[in-house]
Design an enzyme around this catalytic site. Structure first.
Site, PDB file in Angstrom:
ATOM      1  N   GLY A   9       0.800  -1.214   0.000  1.00 39.04           N
ATOM      2  CA  GLY A   9       0.000   0.000   0.000  1.00 39.04           C
ATOM      3  C   GLY A   9       0.833   1.265   0.000  1.00 39.04           C
ATOM      4  O   GLY A   9       2.061   1.229   0.178  1.00 39.04           O
ATOM      5  N   ALA A  55      -5.645  -2.377   5.334  1.00 37.11           N
ATOM      6  CA  ALA A  55      -7.075  -2.154   5.540  1.00 37.11           C
ATOM      7  C   ALA A  55      -7.864  -2.636   4.334  1.00 37.11           C
ATOM      8  O   ALA A  55      -7.311  -2.867   3.254  1.00 37.11           O
ATOM      9  CB  ALA A  55      -7.365  -0.669   5.775  1.00 37.11           C
ATOM     10  N   TYR A  56      -9.156  -2.769   4.539  1.00 41.33           N
ATOM     11  CA  TYR A  56     -10.101  -2.966   3.432  1.00 41.33           C
ATOM     12  C   TYR A  56     -10.458  -1.560   2.974  1.00 41.33           C
ATOM     13  O   TYR A  56     -11.063  -0.786   3.717  1.00 41.33           O
ATOM     14  CB  TYR A  56     -11.336  -3.705   3.931  1.00 41.33           C
ATOM     15  N   THR A  57     -10.077  -1.189   1.740  1.00 36.90           N
ATOM     16  CA  THR A  57     -10.229   0.196   1.284  1.00 36.90           C
ATOM     17  C   THR A  57     -11.181   0.359   0.105  1.00 36.90           C
ATOM     18  O   THR A  57     -11.315   1.472  -0.411  1.00 36.90           O
ATOM     19  CB  THR A  57      -8.855   0.778   0.893  1.00 36.90           C
ATOM     20  N   TYR A 120     -18.032   1.357   4.699  1.00 36.74           N
ATOM     21  CA  TYR A 120     -16.592   1.504   4.936  1.00 36.74           C
ATOM     22  C   TYR A 120     -16.349   2.320   6.201  1.00 36.74           C
ATOM     23  O   TYR A 120     -15.567   1.926   7.077  1.00 36.74           O
ATOM     24  CB  TYR A 120     -15.938   2.170   3.726  1.00 36.74           C
ATOM     25  N   TRP A 145      -7.984  11.397   1.809  1.00 36.19           N
ATOM     26  CA  TRP A 145      -7.524  11.636   0.448  1.00 36.19           C
ATOM     27  C   TRP A 145      -6.020  11.351   0.265  1.00 36.19           C
ATOM     28  O   TRP A 145      -5.263  12.201  -0.187  1.00 36.19           O
ATOM     29  CB  TRP A 145      -7.829  13.075   0.036  1.00 36.19           C
TER      30      TRP A 145
END
Length: 281
Positions: A9, A55-57, A120, A145
């Site tokens: 990531g 993370a789950y994004t 989310y 962001w």
């Protein structure tokens, strides 16, 4: 040795630049959809601190995969925090402005009422609540962001679209602070050191780039710095429907960062460096 969950990531890659001797755990070693396995990984590693950069994004997909998002973003960080608390070591976790409903136009303080409007955000809030419930030395860094020269993000998307388009319609009624991944990684490391020196600084902090801007104006600055002749037309959120609702107000009050010895980064200056890196990639 710092143990970092996450490997590919944006923030994990920036952490690797700053602490190459840290141990980075990718999906093949740690499946966050199986949180019950995480304690053993942390116990075996015996780290001096843990940073969760995984993370789950997939914000829109989370509307259909709520259980998975809740497991990865809610249960997994809670298990990490519990393991760290048992060892008495710092745990640093990244959260999001999406834990807020995004109403009004005032920057949201860390103690402002939460109220996520999508799955989310709900999953990330669950992670925060679990970490706080454990009570160990921790820092939750809410951000917004995130951009860099790595992975998928708004800067790279705008540059890609500008290769074939001379006019783009961009949402102008969502306001927030673009956050360069490099300074965010540095903030995570600063939080680790602050917690090592004084566990009483544990808590929730906001870290986002300054100044606050709309997506449309962010795009204009990207094209200006990149020398791309692209016209940006402002549109409202309603003209660009998505499965998951987005908050209109993503402004974060970052005034408590001085407790960690850090401050908000200038995203325009960092954007210049990101574009330079992309040019040489």
């Amino acid at each position: 040795m710092i143990l970092v969950f996450g490997q590919s990531g944006q923030v994990a890659r920036e952490l690797a630049r700053r602490v190459p001797d840290a141990r980075f755990i990718g999906r093949t070693e740690a499946d966050l959809s199986r949180p019950q396995e995480l304690k053993a990984i942390i116990d075996l590693a015996e780290p001096s601190a843990v940073i969760n950069a995984a993370a789950y994004t997939a914000v829109d997909r989370a509307e259909e995969e709520r259980d998975l998002a809740m497991t990865v973003n809610g249960e997994a960080p809670s298990e990490m925090a519990a393991a760290c608390a048992a060892q008495g070591i710092p745990f640093v976790h990244m959260s999001t402005d999406y834990v807020f409903p995004g109403k009004g136009d005032a920057p949201m303080a860390p103690d402002a009422p939460t109220g996520p409007i999508n799955a989310y955000g709900q999953s990330k809030l669950a992670g925060e609540l679990g970490i706080r419930a454990v009570g160990g030395p921790h820092a939750i860094l809410r951000t917004s962001w995130v951009v860099s020269a790595h992975g998928a993000n708004f800067v790279k998307s705008m540059l890609r679209l500008s290769e074939t388009r001379d006019k783009l319609t961009i949402v102008a009624d969502q306001i927030g602070g673009p956050t360069p991944a490099g300074p965010l990684a540095a903030a995570c490391l600063a939080a680790v050191e602050a917690l090592k020196n004084d566990a009483s600084v544990s808590g929730t902090y906001h870290f986002a780039g300054a100044p606050d801007v709309s997506w449309a104006d962010f795009a204009r600055e990207i094209f200006r710095q990149a020398g791309r002749d692209v016209v940006v037309e402002d549109i409202p959120t309603t003209a660009f429907p998505t499965p998951a609702r987005r908050p209109h107000n993503s402004r974060l009050d970052c005034s408590t960062l001085d407790r960690l010895g850090i401050s908000r980064p200038d995203w325009k200056a960092e954007l210049t460096e990101i574009l330079k890196e992309l040019e040489t990639a």
